[in-house]
Design a protein around this motif. Structure first.
Motif, PDB file in Angstrom:
ATOM      1  N   LEU A 216       0.914  -1.107   0.064  1.00 48.93           N
ATOM      2  CA  LEU A 216      -0.084   0.218  -0.051  1.00 48.93           C
ATOM      3  C   LEU A 216       1.014   1.298  -0.078  1.00 48.93           C
TER       4      LEU A 216
ATOM      5  N   MET B 201      -8.349   5.525  -0.402  1.00 52.05           N
ATOM      6  CA  MET B 201      -7.817   4.731   0.569  1.00 52.05           C
ATOM      7  C   MET B 201      -8.813   4.775   2.001  1.00 52.05           C
TER       8      MET B 201
ATOM      9  N   SER C 283     -10.329   1.208   2.640  1.00 52.15           N
ATOM     10  CA  SER C 283     -10.245   0.489   4.052  1.00 52.15           C
ATOM     11  C   SER C 283     -11.610   0.189   4.574  1.00 52.15           C
TER      12      SER C 283
ATOM     13  N   PHE D 199      -9.136  -3.053   6.074  1.00 45.31           N
ATOM     14  CA  PHE D 199      -7.717  -3.177   6.056  1.00 45.31           C
ATOM     15  C   PHE D 199      -7.252  -3.724   7.327  1.00 45.31           C
TER      16      PHE D 199
END
Length: 556
Positions: A181, A209, A213, A218
């Motif tokens: 990432l 992101m 996530s 994540f």
């Protein structure tokens, strides 16, 4: 102390307001991810990054004069205080935040003192060469500090060299998803900045992101996130810090003060020149003081005039502080309605954003230009950068100032000297002042490239003696080209009096040419004029040479 409020807004042109408003929104989209990233350097909660672009922006717009300077979170000042304060309290803790707020207030106090006594000239003591080296060192230090989060490795030290060691030890256990990432984010931002500098790539990356996530959890894959971010506007209060802690913060505040003065003054000057505008440095210092005071009472940290963010505002089309006020308005909306999704932002993404900022601070172009023009100054810049990495930012800036002053003193102590010899087309040619060189038989014209004072008068006297004593033919006249000499202190005057007596015994006449009114005043005060004679002091070199050629001067 006269106040000139809203100097960065007036004259206000309504037709430019729409363009500035759009520039403010664009600036917010590009800078919000950066100020969030700066909190990783500062060791403060993520929301404090937003606080730095709220009241401080408004305060500078009210009290400052620059139409273009963007005052906000800055990586250099954040790196300066985080190293020192992390030894006094746990980063992001309540105590740490109280120290951070007090530091901002102390910095504001020093800036007010600077405004009252007009100390803006202190910025000139940090040379451009050393400043480039210093910021390059900060870039390396900040970049290395971010590698732990980017790799998913545990890093506990605040010392750069020890951090490198901890990262190397943690490589066998690095988190592969976090590394992947970080690589994606870093590559996207660096590539986007090169190919599409006007596109807010960092904002796109952050939004993407956060969404990824939240959607793909994540956290369950071992990718750490920043966690809940408190919303709402900052509370206004004074920090609770003891007197002894306040005194301990003064050296750190002084370091931040010097960096703010140097960086902000240089930035505002550059953009004022580009737009053919005048800038009131004293008003800007007051604006910076107000901005830091606003930061201190609103839970933010030290702010600075940022060259990178000012350049962003310029590229976005901003022409006045109205764009910065719009930027602050966007931040209000984010604080009131959009802090919830920030909890899903991966820590490695913030670290990667800061890493790209650190890469931008490493001024390879500037270092290459310095190396091409002055290898000695290049070595000075590299030494400064290495010092910042090895001993830390706080001591690094002290070393940077010391090196700047040493360089200046060294230039005055060992100035350029030369003997003038006839060249083509009746022009003088400079040749190194080495023994055996003379202008013409019986005459030496000698140029000394600095003021005469206690540290270099012996060099002046010794060089004159060697030139006269080792000349291939007896010297009858010695002309000093004093065009670069504007001051002569007591020690230098006494040395020259002794030299004049010595040369007189050798039947050598000394003449001073290109004597400025300032030097003439010193020569009169120290009795040099009485010893040498009024007829041997000239305001031009041509007059001195003519006097020697026509033998119009009485022999000693």
């Amino acid at each position: 102390m006269r106040l000139n409020l809203f100097g960065g807004l007036y004259p206000f042109k309504p037709r430019e307001a729409v363009r500035d408003a759009l520039a403010g929104v664009t600036l917010a989209s590009m800078n919000i991810p950066q100020v969030l990233g700066y909190t990783r350097i500062a060791g403060t909660p993520v929301v404090t990054g937003l606080y730095t672009v709220l009241l401080p922006l408004v305060a500078f717009a009210i009290f400052g004069s620059s139409r273009h300077l963007v005052v906000a979170a800055d990586s250099a000042t954040a790196a300066i205080f985080s190293n020192a304060l992390s030894a006094m309290a746990e980063p992001a803790s309540e105590k740490y935040m109280a120290l951070v707020a007090m530091l901002a207030l102390l910095t504001a106090m020093l800036l007010i003192v600077a405004r009252i006594f007009k100390l803006g000239f202190l910025a000139d003591f940090l040379s451009r060469t050393v400043l480039i080296g210093f910021l390059t060192g900060v870039g390396f230090q900040v970049g290395i500090a971010m590698l732990g989060d980017m790799l998913g490795a545990e890093v506990s030290s605040h010392r750069t060299l020890i951090q490198v060691q901890e990262i190397l030890w943690g490589l066998p256990g690095l988190n592969v998803p976090t590394l992947g990432l970080s690589t994606l984010v870093t590559g996207s931002i660096l590539l986007g900045d090169r190919l599409a500098p006007r596109v807010p790539v960092a904002l796109v990356v952050v939004v993407g992101m956060i969404a990824a996530s939240a959607q793909f959890r994540f956290v369950e894959h071992g990718i750490a996130v920043i966690g809940p971010v408190p919303g709402g506007l900052p509370s206004i209060k004074l920090p609770e810090v003891s007197w002894s802690e306040t005194l301990a913060l003064l050296p750190v505040a002084a370091s931040c003060f010097v960096m703010i003065i140097a960086q902000s003054a240089a930035t505002s000057r550059v953009f004022a020149v580009q737009h053919h505008e005048s800038v009131d440095e004293d008003a800007d210092i007051l604006g910076l003081a107000a901005a830091n005071a606003a930061a201190g009472i609103s839970g933010a940290f030290v702010v600075n005039g940022s060259p990178t963010q000012t350049a962003m505002a310029e590229s976005a089309g901003a022409s006045s502080q109205f764009a910065q006020l719009v930027f602050a308005g966007v931040v209000v909306i984010v604080l009131l309605f959009l802090t919830g999704p920030l909890q899903y932002l991966p820590r490695c993404v913030l670290a990667s954003i800061v890493f790209t900022i650190a890469v931008g601070m490493i001024d390879v172009t500037g270092l290459r230009a310095i190396r091409h023009e002055s290898p000695g100054e290049f070595n000075l810049a590299v030494f400064t950068a290495a010092g910042v990495v090895a001993i830390g930012v706080e001591w690094g800036i002290v070393m940077a100032i010391a090196l700047s002053l040493i360089r200046h003193v060294r230039h005055s102590y060992r100035p350029h000297t030369a003997v003038l010899v006839p060249g083509a087309a009746d022009q003088w040619t400079l040749t190194p002042a080495t023994p055996g060189v003379q202008t013409v038989p019986g005459l030496i014209i000698y140029r000394f490239g600095a003021d005469l004072f206690y540290a270099n008068d012996n060099r002046f006297v010794d060089e004159v003696r060697n030139l006269v004593g080792r000349a291939p033919t007896p010297i009858r006249w010695f002309i000093v080209d004093a065009g670069a000499i504007t001051d002569m202190d007591y020690s230098a005057a006494q040395s020259i009096r002794d030299l004049l007596n010595e040369l007189s015994r050798q039947k050598v006449g000394m003449i001073f040419a290109r004597v400025s009114p300032y030097l003439r005043s010193d020569m009169d005060r120290h009795g040099i004029t009485a010893v040498i004679g009024q007829t041997r002091i000239f305001t031009t070199l041509h007059e001195a040479v003519n006097a020697v050629q026509t033998a119009a001067i009485q022999r000693p």
